[in-house]
Design a protein around this motif. Structure first.
Motif, PDB file in Angstrom:
ATOM      1  N   SER A  53    -132.969 -41.785 -78.432  1.00 43.07           N
ATOM      2  CA  SER A  53    -132.455 -40.416 -78.618  1.00 43.07           C
ATOM      3  C   SER A  53    -131.482 -40.099 -77.491  1.00 43.07           C
ATOM      4  N   GLU A  54    -130.574 -41.061 -77.243  1.00 42.02           N
ATOM      5  CA  GLU A  54    -129.676 -40.957 -76.097  1.00 42.02           C
ATOM      6  C   GLU A  54    -128.556 -39.941 -76.255  1.00 42.02           C
ATOM      7  N   SER A  55    -128.289 -39.509 -77.487  1.00 41.10           N
ATOM      8  CA  SER A  55    -127.108 -38.657 -77.686  1.00 41.10           C
ATOM      9  C   SER A  55    -127.320 -37.675 -78.832  1.00 41.10           C
ATOM     10  N   ASP A  56    -126.442 -36.665 -78.888  1.00 44.02           N
ATOM     11  CA  ASP A  56    -126.484 -35.701 -80.006  1.00 44.02           C
ATOM     12  C   ASP A  56    -126.267 -36.447 -81.325  1.00 44.02           C
ATOM     13  N   TRP A  57    -125.364 -37.445 -81.273  1.00 46.04           N
ATOM     14  CA  TRP A  57    -125.084 -38.257 -82.465  1.00 46.04           C
ATOM     15  C   TRP A  57    -126.368 -38.911 -82.957  1.00 46.04           C
ATOM     16  N   ARG A  58    -127.099 -39.531 -82.025  1.00 44.16           N
ATOM     17  CA  ARG A  58    -128.317 -40.252 -82.398  1.00 44.16           C
ATOM     18  C   ARG A  58    -129.325 -39.301 -83.042  1.00 44.16           C
ATOM     19  N   ASN A  59    -129.447 -38.088 -82.474  1.00 44.51           N
ATOM     20  CA  ASN A  59    -130.419 -37.135 -83.029  1.00 44.51           C
ATOM     21  C   ASN A  59    -130.010 -36.705 -84.444  1.00 44.51           C
ATOM     22  N   VAL A 131    -127.997 -50.467 -90.076  1.00 44.96           N
ATOM     23  CA  VAL A 131    -127.231 -49.220 -90.085  1.00 44.96           C
ATOM     24  C   VAL A 131    -126.534 -49.037 -88.747  1.00 44.96           C
ATOM     25  N   ASP A 132    -125.424 -48.339 -88.784  1.00 47.34           N
ATOM     26  CA  ASP A 132    -124.665 -47.941 -87.598  1.00 47.34           C
ATOM     27  C   ASP A 132    -124.048 -49.138 -86.875  1.00 47.34           C
ATOM     28  N   ARG A 133    -124.822 -49.870 -86.083  1.00 47.22           N
ATOM     29  CA  ARG A 133    -124.260 -50.983 -85.311  1.00 47.22           C
ATOM     30  C   ARG A 133    -124.451 -52.305 -86.051  1.00 47.22           C
ATOM     31  N   ASP A 150    -116.410 -47.995 -88.702  1.00 46.04           N
ATOM     32  CA  ASP A 150    -115.479 -49.030 -88.278  1.00 46.04           C
ATOM     33  C   ASP A 150    -115.066 -48.689 -86.839  1.00 46.04           C
ATOM     34  N   PHE A 151    -115.849 -49.203 -85.887  1.00 43.27           N
ATOM     35  CA  PHE A 151    -115.657 -48.810 -84.486  1.00 43.27           C
ATOM     36  C   PHE A 151    -114.291 -49.249 -83.943  1.00 43.27           C
ATOM     37  N   ARG A 152    -113.849 -50.425 -84.355  1.00 43.13           N
ATOM     38  CA  ARG A 152    -112.549 -50.904 -83.848  1.00 43.13           C
ATOM     39  C   ARG A 152    -111.424 -49.995 -84.357  1.00 43.13           C
ATOM     40  N   SER A 188    -122.176 -52.829 -80.746  1.00 48.99           N
ATOM     41  CA  SER A 188    -120.934 -52.931 -81.516  1.00 48.99           C
ATOM     42  C   SER A 188    -120.099 -51.664 -81.389  1.00 48.99           C
ATOM     43  N   ALA A 189    -120.736 -50.511 -81.112  1.00 51.28           N
ATOM     44  CA  ALA A 189    -119.959 -49.279 -80.917  1.00 51.28           C
ATOM     45  C   ALA A 189    -119.071 -49.425 -79.673  1.00 51.28           C
ATOM     46  N   GLN A 190    -119.623 -49.982 -78.608  1.00 55.79           N
ATOM     47  CA  GLN A 190    -118.840 -50.201 -77.374  1.00 55.79           C
ATOM     48  C   GLN A 190    -117.771 -51.272 -77.605  1.00 55.79           C
ATOM     49  N   GLY A 192    -116.355 -52.449 -80.335  1.00 53.12           N
ATOM     50  CA  GLY A 192    -115.299 -52.055 -81.276  1.00 53.12           C
ATOM     51  C   GLY A 192    -114.342 -51.038 -80.677  1.00 53.12           C
ATOM     52  N   ARG A 193    -114.890 -49.997 -80.054  1.00 50.62           N
ATOM     53  CA  ARG A 193    -114.013 -48.945 -79.502  1.00 50.62           C
ATOM     54  C   ARG A 193    -113.158 -49.499 -78.361  1.00 50.62           C
ATOM     55  N   THR A 194    -113.773 -50.329 -77.512  1.00 50.84           N
ATOM     56  CA  THR A 194    -113.011 -50.910 -76.397  1.00 50.84           C
ATOM     57  C   THR A 194    -111.890 -51.800 -76.944  1.00 50.84           C
ATOM     58  N   GLU A 216    -123.438 -45.877 -70.555  1.00 50.63           N
ATOM     59  CA  GLU A 216    -124.639 -46.090 -71.383  1.00 50.63           C
ATOM     60  C   GLU A 216    -124.844 -45.057 -72.490  1.00 50.63           C
ATOM     61  N   PHE A 217    -123.798 -44.400 -72.902  1.00 52.28           N
ATOM     62  CA  PHE A 217    -123.848 -43.408 -73.988  1.00 52.28           C
ATOM     63  C   PHE A 217    -124.654 -42.158 -73.626  1.00 52.28           C
ATOM     64  N   THR A 218    -124.960 -41.957 -72.318  1.00 51.33           N
ATOM     65  CA  THR A 218    -125.746 -40.752 -71.976  1.00 51.33           C
ATOM     66  C   THR A 218    -124.933 -39.807 -71.091  1.00 51.33           C
ATOM     67  N   SER A 241    -113.532 -41.756 -73.376  1.00 59.88           N
ATOM     68  CA  SER A 241    -114.986 -41.738 -73.239  1.00 59.88           C
ATOM     69  C   SER A 241    -115.593 -42.125 -74.588  1.00 59.88           C
ATOM     70  N   GLU A 242    -116.357 -43.203 -74.583  1.00 61.33           N
ATOM     71  CA  GLU A 242    -116.775 -43.801 -75.865  1.00 61.33           C
ATOM     72  C   GLU A 242    -117.899 -43.049 -76.582  1.00 61.33           C
ATOM     73  N   ASN A 243    -118.356 -41.922 -76.046  1.00 65.23           N
ATOM     74  CA  ASN A 243    -119.121 -40.981 -76.889  1.00 65.23           C
ATOM     75  C   ASN A 243    -119.108 -39.586 -76.279  1.00 65.23           C
ATOM     76  N   ASP A 244    -119.501 -38.600 -77.087  1.00 66.75           N
ATOM     77  CA  ASP A 244    -119.396 -37.204 -76.654  1.00 66.75           C
ATOM     78  C   ASP A 244    -120.327 -36.875 -75.487  1.00 66.75           C
ATOM     79  N   PHE A 272    -115.332 -39.732 -78.602  1.00 64.97           N
ATOM     80  CA  PHE A 272    -115.771 -40.258 -79.905  1.00 64.97           C
ATOM     81  C   PHE A 272    -117.086 -39.591 -80.310  1.00 64.97           C
ATOM     82  N   ASP A 273    -117.278 -39.416 -81.574  1.00 60.69           N
ATOM     83  CA  ASP A 273    -118.454 -38.826 -82.246  1.00 60.69           C
ATOM     84  C   ASP A 273    -118.063 -37.546 -82.992  1.00 60.69           C
ATOM     85  N   ALA A 274    -117.458 -36.587 -82.240  1.00 62.34           N
ATOM     86  CA  ALA A 274    -117.076 -35.281 -82.820  1.00 62.34           C
ATOM     87  C   ALA A 274    -118.286 -34.482 -83.291  1.00 62.34           C
TER      88      ALA A 274
HETATM   89  O1  AHR Z   1    -123.713 -46.375 -82.363  1.00 64.22           O
HETATM   90  C1  AHR Z   1    -123.176 -45.100 -82.421  1.00 64.22           C
HETATM   91  C2  AHR Z   1    -123.054 -44.551 -81.043  1.00 64.22           C
HETATM   92  O2  AHR Z   1    -124.323 -44.537 -80.431  1.00 64.22           O
HETATM   93  C3  AHR Z   1    -122.548 -43.125 -80.944  1.00 64.22           C
HETATM   94  O3  AHR Z   1    -121.192 -43.036 -80.685  1.00 64.22           O
HETATM   95  C4  AHR Z   1    -123.272 -42.668 -79.734  1.00 64.22           C
HETATM   96  O4  AHR Z   1    -123.210 -41.296 -79.524  1.00 64.22           O
HETATM   97  C5  AHR Z   1    -124.582 -43.248 -79.926  1.00 64.22           C
HETATM   98  O5  AHR Z   1    -125.428 -43.182 -78.883  1.00 64.22           O
END
Ligand code: AHR
Length: 340
Positions: A53-59, A131-133, A150-152, A188-190, A192-194, A216-218, A241-244, A272-274
């Motif tokens: 539950s590291e991020s708003d996105w994850r929640n 899912v996701d990654r 599509d992270f890239r 893969s989120a890191q 792809g975005r990088t 670390e996405f936090t 910044s690779e996440n919000d 990223f995330d929005a």
């Molecule tokens: O894998 C998706 C990423 O993981 C989101 O960008 C991030 O917020 C989450 O922690």
């Protein structure tokens, strides 16, 4: 169709008797109780191994699965929170195999290290939906399909947005100094975005990547790393910044250092995330642009399961639609429609 096999009912009863810790399973609050399980053959049992539950996105992502896999929709959800550790995810998948769930949904924290456990799921005849990654495995048949972003492409769009923005500001020829807060390394989120941003960076000789470091996405780590970056590099023109959540932390660090960011500030911020809070930060003029990563994967996965239940073939790779937002848009209207 296999539903609530004997061993699974035994495990459920043991868990209900207080053995959740032992078995490592956590029932969803909305899952059917024993009283409501009269027609237990009707439920499809889903085991979900979530990263944490590291991020708003994850929640928001967890919420999407929880609201889709309900008793009303014919599901029994077993939810496993790995608290950011791959070893916990490996154990969770093994527990779910032991419990003979009908499907395993896995959001893999990093790309490698999954071959053995997925072979075990395959041997047990349990389909695994990623899912996701994404993951890197020797044998692609170890999982049924993958659905996510599509992270890239997100990274490329961010780079292209920056190029267009600098052009519009008359800064196309200027030396541009950039720092990046990366997500969890090897996810893969890191990756792809990088890579996606690097694709555009490579085409601009006047853009300089001063440093890339993982936050670390936090939020907490994003703040800490940005504080260091501001101390190490006196001139920073752009923050990627690779996440919000890391962005929220970074903005605190920027302001504490007496610097400013956003369209009227000295540091251009691309995130990223929005998620909703990020759009609000954009309204306040602290983030320039935000590239959506859509967390609402629940309905898409439930549709995949319906197709599998009907004996249909499903697409192996399924991308979800995404857009981007910047301060030139009607953010008030966007917020009215935003559900996460
Ligand atoms: O894998 C998706 C990423 O993981 C989101 O960008 C991030 O917020 C989450 O922690």
């Amino acid at each position: 169709m296999k539903r609530y096999s004997g061993i699974f009912v035994v495990v459920l009863l043991a868990c209900a008797a207080g053995g959740w810790m032992f078995f490592g399973c956590v029932p969803d609050e909305k899952a059917p109780s024993q009283d409501t399980m009269q027609d237990e053959e009707d439920y499809i049992v889903i085991g979900l191994s979530q990263i944490g539950s590291e991020s708003d996105w994850r929640n928001a992502n967890t919420g999407s699965f929880r609201s889709e896999f309900t008793a009303e929709n014919g599901y029994y959800l077993l939810f496993e929170d790995a608290q950011q550790k791959q070893e916990n995810q490996l154990k969770a998948v093994r527990d779910l195999i032991l419990q003979e769930v009908d499907y395993i949904i896995l959001d893999p924290i990093v790309e490698t290290g999954w071959d053995t456990v997925l072979m075990e799921a395959k041997d047990a005849g349990i389909p695994v939906i990623l899912v996701d990654r994404q993951i890197v495995v020797e044998d692609e048949d170890l999982y049924t399909c993958w659905v996510g972003s599509d992270f890239r492409e997100e990274g490329r769009r961010a780079g292209q947005w920056l190029a267009d923005y600098l052009e519009s500001q008359g800064r196309r020829e200027e030396q541009i100094r950039i720092v990046t807060l990366q997500g969890t390394l090897d996810s893969s989120a890191q990756i792809g975005r990088t890579m996606g941003f690097q694709d555009v960076l490579s085409a601009h000789g006047n853009w300089e990547m001063l440093e890339r470091r993982s936050g670390e996405f936090t939020q907490a780590k994003g703040q800490e790393v940005m504080r260091d970056l501001l101390q190490s590099h006196k001139e920073i023109d752009v923050l990627i910044s690779e996440n919000d959540n890391m962005t929220f932390g970074a903005i605190e660090a920027i302001e504490s250092a007496g610097r400013t960011c956003g369209p009227d500030g000295d540091i251009i911020v691309i995130s990223f995330d929005a998620v909703r809070t990020a759009i609000q930060f954009m309204q306040e003029g602290k983030i320039n642009a935000d590239f959506e990563c859509n967390p609402l994967l629940g309905p898409k996965v439930s549709k995949i399961i319906e197709e599998l239940e009907a004996g249909e073939r499903v697409e192996k790779i399924q991308y979800i639609e995404e857009q981007y937002f910047d301060t030139s848009m009607d953010l008030e209207k966007i917020l009215e429609e935003r559900t996460y």
